[in-house]
Every structure is written in C-alpha cells, then in structure tokens.
Design an enzyme around this catalytic site. Structure first.
Site, PDB file in Angstrom:
ATOM      1  N   CYS A   2       2.249  -6.768  -9.549  1.00 20.11           N
ATOM      2  CA  CYS A   2       2.544  -7.752 -10.592  1.00 20.11           C
ATOM      3  C   CYS A   2       4.043  -7.991 -10.733  1.00 20.11           C
ATOM      4  O   CYS A   2       4.846  -7.094 -10.477  1.00 20.11           O
ATOM      5  CB  CYS A   2       2.026  -7.244 -11.930  1.00 20.11           C
ATOM      6  SG  CYS A   2       0.280  -6.848 -11.911  1.00 20.11           S
ATOM      7  N   ARG A  27       5.799  -9.619  -3.024  1.00 17.85           N
ATOM      8  CA  ARG A  27       5.273  -8.324  -3.445  1.00 17.85           C
ATOM      9  C   ARG A  27       3.755  -8.272  -3.429  1.00 17.85           C
ATOM     10  O   ARG A  27       3.188  -7.190  -3.575  1.00 17.85           O
ATOM     11  CB  ARG A  27       5.739  -8.024  -4.871  1.00 17.85           C
ATOM     12  CG  ARG A  27       7.209  -7.792  -4.920  1.00 17.85           C
ATOM     13  CD  ARG A  27       7.704  -7.743  -6.328  1.00 17.85           C
ATOM     14  NE  ARG A  27       8.930  -6.991  -6.327  1.00 17.85           N
ATOM     15  CZ  ARG A  27       9.070  -5.769  -6.792  1.00 17.85           C
ATOM     16  NH1 ARG A  27       8.056  -5.150  -7.334  1.00 17.85           N
ATOM     17  NH2 ARG A  27      10.208  -5.157  -6.729  1.00 17.85           N
ATOM     18  N   TRP A  75      -1.561  -8.809  -9.850  1.00 21.90           N
ATOM     19  CA  TRP A  75      -2.274  -8.146  -8.766  1.00 21.90           C
ATOM     20  C   TRP A  75      -3.394  -7.385  -9.467  1.00 21.90           C
ATOM     21  O   TRP A  75      -3.134  -6.426 -10.209  1.00 21.90           O
ATOM     22  CB  TRP A  75      -1.322  -7.201  -8.035  1.00 21.90           C
ATOM     23  CG  TRP A  75      -1.925  -6.555  -6.825  1.00 21.90           C
ATOM     24  CD1 TRP A  75      -2.098  -7.128  -5.589  1.00 21.90           C
ATOM     25  CD2 TRP A  75      -2.411  -5.218  -6.716  1.00 21.90           C
ATOM     26  NE1 TRP A  75      -2.667  -6.218  -4.734  1.00 21.90           N
ATOM     27  CE2 TRP A  75      -2.868  -5.049  -5.394  1.00 21.90           C
ATOM     28  CE3 TRP A  75      -2.518  -4.148  -7.606  1.00 21.90           C
ATOM     29  CZ2 TRP A  75      -3.419  -3.845  -4.946  1.00 21.90           C
ATOM     30  CZ3 TRP A  75      -3.062  -2.955  -7.169  1.00 21.90           C
ATOM     31  CH2 TRP A  75      -3.501  -2.817  -5.839  1.00 21.90           C
ATOM     32  N   ASN A  99       3.037  -5.556 -16.665  1.00 19.96           N
ATOM     33  CA  ASN A  99       2.887  -4.850 -15.383  1.00 19.96           C
ATOM     34  C   ASN A  99       2.493  -3.413 -15.706  1.00 19.96           C
ATOM     35  O   ASN A  99       3.051  -2.824 -16.632  1.00 19.96           O
ATOM     36  CB  ASN A  99       4.209  -4.807 -14.617  1.00 19.96           C
ATOM     37  CG  ASN A  99       4.587  -6.146 -14.036  1.00 19.96           C
ATOM     38  OD1 ASN A  99       3.848  -7.108 -14.167  1.00 19.96           O
ATOM     39  ND2 ASN A  99       5.748  -6.189 -13.401  1.00 19.96           N
ATOM     40  N   GLY A 100       1.585  -2.831 -14.925  1.00 15.90           N
ATOM     41  CA  GLY A 100       1.200  -1.439 -15.166  1.00 15.90           C
ATOM     42  C   GLY A 100      -0.261  -1.341 -15.567  1.00 15.90           C
ATOM     43  O   GLY A 100      -1.025  -2.310 -15.433  1.00 15.90           O
ATOM     44  N   GLU A 483       0.989   5.495  11.963  1.00 10.37           N
ATOM     45  CA  GLU A 483       1.702   4.318  11.470  1.00 10.37           C
ATOM     46  C   GLU A 483       1.238   3.057  12.225  1.00 10.37           C
ATOM     47  O   GLU A 483       1.050   2.006  11.622  1.00 10.37           O
ATOM     48  CB  GLU A 483       3.214   4.554  11.612  1.00 10.37           C
ATOM     49  CG  GLU A 483       4.104   3.395  11.234  1.00 10.37           C
ATOM     50  CD  GLU A 483       3.926   2.860   9.811  1.00 10.37           C
ATOM     51  OE1 GLU A 483       3.234   3.492   8.994  1.00 10.37           O
ATOM     52  OE2 GLU A 483       4.442   1.770   9.538  1.00 10.37           O
ATOM     53  N   LYS A 487      -0.463  -0.182  10.433  1.00 11.31           N
ATOM     54  CA  LYS A 487       0.037  -1.563  10.586  1.00 11.31           C
ATOM     55  C   LYS A 487      -1.083  -2.488  11.020  1.00 11.31           C
ATOM     56  O   LYS A 487      -1.239  -3.571  10.491  1.00 11.31           O
ATOM     57  CB  LYS A 487       1.163  -1.640  11.633  1.00 11.31           C
ATOM     58  CG  LYS A 487       2.509  -1.082  11.267  1.00 11.31           C
ATOM     59  CD  LYS A 487       3.293  -1.870  10.243  1.00 11.31           C
ATOM     60  CE  LYS A 487       2.979  -1.397   8.870  1.00 11.31           C
ATOM     61  NZ  LYS A 487       3.773  -0.373   8.290  1.00 11.31           N
ATOM     62  N   GLU A 490      -3.644  -3.091   8.214  1.00 14.71           N
ATOM     63  CA  GLU A 490      -3.069  -3.853   7.096  1.00 14.71           C
ATOM     64  C   GLU A 490      -3.014  -5.352   7.350  1.00 14.71           C
ATOM     65  O   GLU A 490      -3.329  -6.137   6.476  1.00 14.71           O
ATOM     66  CB  GLU A 490      -1.606  -3.434   6.907  1.00 14.71           C
ATOM     67  CG  GLU A 490      -1.367  -2.295   5.976  1.00 14.71           C
ATOM     68  CD  GLU A 490       0.116  -2.050   5.844  1.00 14.71           C
ATOM     69  OE1 GLU A 490       0.604  -2.115   4.724  1.00 14.71           O
ATOM     70  OE2 GLU A 490       0.805  -1.790   6.862  1.00 14.71           O
ATOM     71  N   HIS A 506     -13.367  16.551  19.650  1.00 22.39           N
ATOM     72  CA  HIS A 506     -14.021  17.221  18.521  1.00 22.39           C
ATOM     73  C   HIS A 506     -14.762  16.230  17.626  1.00 22.39           C
ATOM     74  O   HIS A 506     -15.063  16.537  16.484  1.00 22.39           O
ATOM     75  CB  HIS A 506     -12.986  18.010  17.714  1.00 22.39           C
ATOM     76  CG  HIS A 506     -12.331  19.076  18.528  1.00 22.39           C
ATOM     77  ND1 HIS A 506     -12.991  20.204  18.942  1.00 22.39           N
ATOM     78  CD2 HIS A 506     -11.084  19.159  19.049  1.00 22.39           C
ATOM     79  CE1 HIS A 506     -12.176  20.955  19.664  1.00 22.39           C
ATOM     80  NE2 HIS A 506     -11.006  20.332  19.754  1.00 22.39           N
ATOM     81  N   LYS A 605       3.622  -5.276  -2.269  1.00 19.33           N
ATOM     82  CA  LYS A 605       4.811  -4.711  -1.631  1.00 19.33           C
ATOM     83  C   LYS A 605       5.264  -3.429  -2.313  1.00 19.33           C
ATOM     84  O   LYS A 605       5.618  -2.469  -1.672  1.00 19.33           O
ATOM     85  CB  LYS A 605       5.934  -5.763  -1.646  1.00 19.33           C
ATOM     86  CG  LYS A 605       7.214  -5.319  -0.969  1.00 19.33           C
ATOM     87  CD  LYS A 605       7.000  -5.127   0.528  1.00 19.33           C
ATOM     88  CE  LYS A 605       8.166  -4.484   1.230  1.00 19.33           C
ATOM     89  NZ  LYS A 605       7.762  -3.909   2.518  1.00 19.33           N
TER      90      LYS A 605
HETATM   91  C1  F6R Z   1       2.620  -0.061   4.577  1.00 17.87           C
HETATM   92  C2  F6R Z   1       3.395   0.022   3.365  1.00 17.87           C
HETATM   93  C3  F6R Z   1       2.968   0.983   2.321  1.00 17.87           C
HETATM   94  C4  F6R Z   1       4.194   1.634   1.678  1.00 17.87           C
HETATM   95  C5  F6R Z   1       3.762   2.511   0.493  1.00 17.87           C
HETATM   96  C6  F6R Z   1       4.930   3.253  -0.119  1.00 17.87           C
HETATM   97  O1  F6R Z   1       3.122  -1.004   5.457  1.00 17.87           O
HETATM   98  O2  F6R Z   1       4.343  -0.694   3.197  1.00 17.87           O
HETATM   99  O3  F6R Z   1       2.096   1.929   2.823  1.00 17.87           O
HETATM  100  O4  F6R Z   1       4.852   2.395   2.640  1.00 17.87           O
HETATM  101  O5  F6R Z   1       3.160   1.708  -0.481  1.00 17.87           O
HETATM  102  O6  F6R Z   1       5.896   2.373  -0.568  1.00 17.87           O
HETATM  103  P1  F6R Z   1       7.395   2.844  -0.800  1.00 17.87           P
HETATM  104  O7  F6R Z   1       7.958   3.208   0.525  1.00 17.87           O
HETATM  105  O8  F6R Z   1       8.073   1.655  -1.418  1.00 17.87           O
HETATM  106  O9  F6R Z   1       7.333   4.024  -1.728  1.00 17.87           O
END
Ligand code: F6R
Length: 610
Positions: A2, A27, A75, A99-100, A483, A487, A490, A506, A605
C-alpha cells in the site's frame, strides 16, 4: 504494498496526489483511490480497482478539485481488491487511508456495529474511520481524537486522515509503517515514501515510531509516543531525482539487471584499500565489535534471505565463524537460543520489511552482541535501528523482482566476511588480498555475463510452454539456484523448485521427465564431478538440462543438454556471477509468456505488513 499520499495547499492538489500514486506504483497494488475536500466544501472520493491509470481516467471524466486531499494504492490484505474495499474509507465527515494491518479489527468492528456504525467494506481500515468518528463526538478536535483512537489499535499502521469539519489540516500517525512529511512553501505533503513527493519538494521530515502529526499549509506539529511535542530533523535531498525511466530498456527489471556492473562497482567504492577491506566501512565501532564476534545470525526475507544463505558458506569457509540463517517470519516467533558473542545481521533492500524489522526489534531483547544492517536505503527504519550499517549502493530498484539489490547484498556480505576474518585473524595466508583483487575485477566479469543476453533469450524459448522447473546447485550455488527459482516463479508464474543437486535422488527425481526442464549452475570447483553425476541421473530419466557452466568445466551440448559457457571466475565470487544468467532467463521467459514483468500479480515491492 500500500502507498499513501496527502497534501494541504493553496492550489489544486488532485494532480499532485495522482502523480504521487504513480510514483508508488512500482511497489505493487491492486486498487487506488483519492478523497478531496472539494472547492465547494464537500468531502468526495473516487476509487477504482486496477491501475492508477483507471483512477486517472475516472477523474478526467469527473474531476475532483480541492486544496486538501489524501490518496492511496491498496494491496489487498482484508477483503478482495474491489472498489468497495479500496481506500479512502469514510465515516461521517472524515476520510482515512491506512497502510498496515489492524490485528484487533474484528473486536472493534463488533463494538462499533453495536454502537450503530454501518460497515460498507471488508477491510480492517474502516474500523479506524468509524472509531475516529466516534471519538470525535466527545473530542471535537481531529488531532486529539486521532491520539485517542490509536491507543485502541493493535497492529501496524501508517495513517492519514482529513475531515470536512477541520479542512485546514491533514493528520497522520505512524506505528510500524513508514510516513514522511514533505515540506513545501505555503504547502505541505505526506507520503509513505519520499519518492512520491519528489516532484513537489526536496525537504523531508521522517516520522518516528509512535509519532502523531498535524500538517497544515504553513506549519507542522509532531507529538511522540509519549505525547511530547517534538521536532524531527529536516532532511534535504540535493541529488536530483534518480533516473526513474527505463532508458533504452523495455522493462525496469532488464535495466536493473544491466546496471549490475555499475552498482557493484559503486558498492565497492571507498571500501577497499590496496589489498584489504576497510573495516570502518561498517561504522566507527566495527573493528572493536568484530573482534568479539564468535557467531553470526543472519535474518532476512525472500531474495535477501538467499543472499544470507550464500554468506553462510563464505563466513564458515573463509572466516571460520559459525553462521545461522533464518527467514525473519520464522525467527521472530521462535524461542531462539542465542550463542555467546553473536552478531545479528539483517539484510534488506528496502529496510522496511515488517518481518525483518520485527526480528531486529526482538533480537535487541535477546542478548546479541550487536546488530548490523546490510541495506539499500539509508533512511530506512532498519538502518536507523541497527548498531552498524553497510549500505549497498544499488540505487533505486523499481522492478518488484529484486535483481541488483541481491548482487550488491552479496558484495556487502563478502566484505563482511573478509572484515570479520581480518579483525579476528582467521583468514588464510593471502586470501584477503586475492579476493580484493578478484572483487575489483568483478564488475568486468558481470559485464561479460551480461553479454550473453541473446544466448539466454534463445534458451528461454525452451520454457515458454512448460509448467514446472527444477533448479539445482551444490554448495554456495544452492542458494543461487533458490534465487533462480524464485525469480522464475515470481515473474513468469511457472512453478519452480530449487534443490541441492545431491538431494535429487531422495525424492524430487520422481518428477523428472521430458516436460520438466532442469536448470543447473556449474562453476569449475571441487563439487563439479559430483554435480555431473547428478546431471547424468536427470538425463537418464529423459530430463532436459540447461547448464550454465564454467568455460573450463568440460561440459558440452548434447542430446537434451544445453550448455551455456560462463566466463571463468574465482570460485568464491561465482554465486554473484552465476546469478546473472538466471535473472536473464526468468526475464526472457516472462517476456515470452507476456506477464507484467515489473509488477507481477499479487506481489509488492516493499512488504511492510506481516
Ligand atoms: C523477490 C523479492 C522479495 C524481497 C523480500 C524482502 O524478488 O524482491 O523476495 O527480497 O520481500 O525484501 P527486502 O529485501 O526489501 O527486505
């Protein structure tokens, strides 16, 4: 997540609010709304599910003009993403954006219903609007009523409120969700992130936990957690707005992937001497504290957690320091046994991730030696609340899927490993000098990996019709595989799982067939031969292999095996280099699938709620 924007001015503020919302779009959100105290002295709102452009279109058709207003991108947490649940929420003469998450909203909702308040949404936010309205019956002043209201809220909030009865002000409260006041000349603003206000001001005041603010056109008054009248420092940004356009690139994500040589270079700048890491890069007390460290506990979320997992291999192998890594949402609710002289390390791009922040706050009660934040945002809560800091210099990351933040975090963590080893005298002979030399060459190596862009784009075609993928790695490449899988899922919405290659037999081997591509990273290290055997196991079951392999690994294309040769690199730095083709792969698969690369569905974000 948000976003909040608010304004009180002498001019029409609707365009300012909309521009602020657009700047927060990256975001992630699913609906947007604005409430304005209009020039004909009515509180009116417009809300729309979907993009800010939908809201903008609606406002073009039916303009709301006024000099006081609040706006929000939502959001969804409580209730579906639809107009009814979008903010601002109204109660009588007032409008609220939030927000929250309010944890006791169900109990409050029942109490307010019993008092005759009618709810028109499924949100937790609407209870704030009605509760505030109720308080205003006895406490005629909006600010006083807000102070009384927040005392009854449990959970996290960044709040902005306007009222048709007191249209000279915007009131705000912060607890667990950031808010910043933007200072103008004869006009003032509020937002959940200063980026939203960079078009109107470069002077900001950050609210602290528990602060309540009353923002008028020509004054700002703030009260702290204890109700004391306080001043907050004014921060001025002179660097001009950071380039927020995509330049020659089709998406922010691709631009950010290609920025990696430059931002890695920037993250190293001023932190290396001829052949050593400068320990004071972590803060003036770092050398003294690092000398006492006997254990490291790393806590982070998502991509940042994967960076922590790589660091564990480095800390134990190079500096000989035991290291534990945990996701913040688990750490914060677990009874943790803290090893003596443990350094508590958080890693975060935003520095506002609710779980990571909460874990840091818990850690302070648990007897850790000190806390260190590796973070990309210098003005974030995580940085302000940590003893030591290393700022990654990735610049603003707009793509929701983290790329350059990750590789700069890895650089920061390698600097930490070498600093701890240096101070404690646990690094092998010549190790630091060699790695410093390799770190200096890293930006050029990353550039070489990026030059494989077209090759990876072709490989991506193998995935366009697939629904599942396995990513394999051994040693420090296992978190790189994790990772890579994160990606891909996502942004392309293809199911992807990562395994340490040795675990294949396994269980997960049962999944392997012609429809399950298996992606592997294979640097030329002592695990290579073992990895090759694991890959044979995949081929024997008809699995398609995509291998990013060191040019000296002796791996070649064959039936069902696609090998992409990577520039040779020192093994310790290989997790940073091998991340690049996996980022490119997920990007090109997503482009082929036509998904919203920069703002993937359901994601945000900066995850400022639990
Ligand atoms: C994945 C991604 C998220 C962030 C996670 C932590 O591409 O961006 O998994 O890594 O939400 O966010 P930060 O690093 O801002 O604490």
């Amino acid at each position: 997540m948000c976003g909040i924007v608010g304004a009180v001015a002498e001019r029409n503020i609707t365009a300012i609010l909309l521009e602020g919302l657009k700047r927060l779009e990256y975001r992630g959100y699913d609906s947007a709304g604005v409430a304005v105290f209009t020039n004909d002295e009515k509180l009116e709102r417009m809300r729309r599910p979907g993009k800010v452009s939908e809201l903008e279109r609606a406002l073009d058709a039916e303009p709301l003009l006024g000099r006081l207003g609040i706006a929000h991108t939502r959001w969804a947490t409580h209730g579906a993403p639809c107009e009814r649940n979008a903010h601002p929420h109204f109660s009588g003469d007032l409008a609220v954006v939030h927000n929250g998450i309010i944890e006791n909203y169900e109990a409050l909702r029942e109490q307010l219903k019993a008092l005759g308040y009618v709810f028109t949404s499924d949100t937790d936010t609407e209870v704030i609007a009605h509760l505030l309205s109720h308080k205003l019956k006895d406490l005629a002043d909006l600010t006083v009523a807000l102070k009384a209201t927040v005392k009854e809220l449990h959970g996290a909030y960044g709040l902005a409120v306007i009222s048709a009865k007191q249209p000279d002000r915007l009131v705000a409260a912060r607890s667990g969700s950031p808010l910043v006041i933007g200072l103008g000349l004869g006009e003032n603003f509020l937002a959940s992130d200063q980026l939203a206000l960079r078009q109107v001001t470069d002077r900001f005041m950050y609210l602290e936990e528990g602060d309540i603010a009353e923002i008028r056109r020509d004054s700002v008054q703030i009260w702290d957690l204890n109700g004391k009248d306080v001043e907050r420092e004014v921060v001025q940004y002179r660097d001009g707005a950071e380039a927020a356009d995509k330049g020659e690139f089709r998406h922010y994500m691709l631009k950010e992937i290609h920025e990696q040589p430059a931002v890695v270079q920037r993250t190293l700048e001023g932190r290396l001497s001829q052949n050593q890491v400068l320990v004071q890069a972590f803060g003036p007390q770092a050398a003294e504290l690092f000398a006492k460290v006997r254990n490291v506990q790393i806590v982070a979320c998502g991509t940042s957690y994967h960076a922590g997992m790589v660091a564990r291999y480095w800390l134990e192998e190079l500096a000989g320091i035991p290291c534990q890594v945990e996701v913040a949402s688990e750490f914060r609710y677990r009874k943790v046994v803290v090893q003596p002289d443990s350094l508590f390390v958080t890693i975060s791009q935003s520095g506002e991730t609710a779980d990571t922040l909460a874990a840091l706050r818990n850690a302070k009660e648990l007897g850790f030696l000190a806390s260190l934040a590796i973070c990309n945002v210098g003005i974030s809560s995580l940085v302000r609340e940590s003893d030591l800091t290393l700022l990654t210099q990735a610049g603003r990351e707009i793509g929701v899927a983290s790329t350059k933040a990750f590789t700069t975090q890895l650089v920061g963590l390698l600097l930490l490993t070498l600093s701890l080893g240096q101070v404690r005298g646990t690094l092998g002979e010549g190790v630091e000098a060699k790695l410093v030399e390799e770190l200096r060459r890293l930006p050029a190596r990353l550039g070489e990996a990026l030059a494989m862009d077209n090759t990876v784009e072709k490989i991506a075609e193998l995935f366009a019709e697939k629904n599942h993928t396995l990513f394999l790695g051994r040693g420090a490449q296992f978190p790189v595989a994790m990772e890579g899988a994160l990606k891909l899922k996502e942004i392309s919405y293809i199911h992807a799982e990562a395994y340490p290659a040795g675990e294949l037999k396994h269980g997960p081997l049962a999944l392997v067939d012609n429809d399950m591509p298996v992606v592997t990273v294979a640097p030329n290290n002592e695990l290579l031969e073992k990895l090759k055997s694991n890959l044979q196991e995949v081929r024997a079951r008809g699995g398609q292999l995509i291998v990013f392999a060191d040019e000296k690994a002796g791996m070649t294309n064959g039936e069902g095996t696609h090998v992409v040769h990577m520039p040779h690199i020192h093994d310790i730095l290989s997790p940073i280099l091998y991340t690049i083709p996996l980022q490119l792969l997920s990007y090109y698969v997503a482009v082929l699938k036509g998904t919203d690369v920069d703002q993937p569905r359901n994601l945000a974000k900066s995850v400022t709620v639990e």
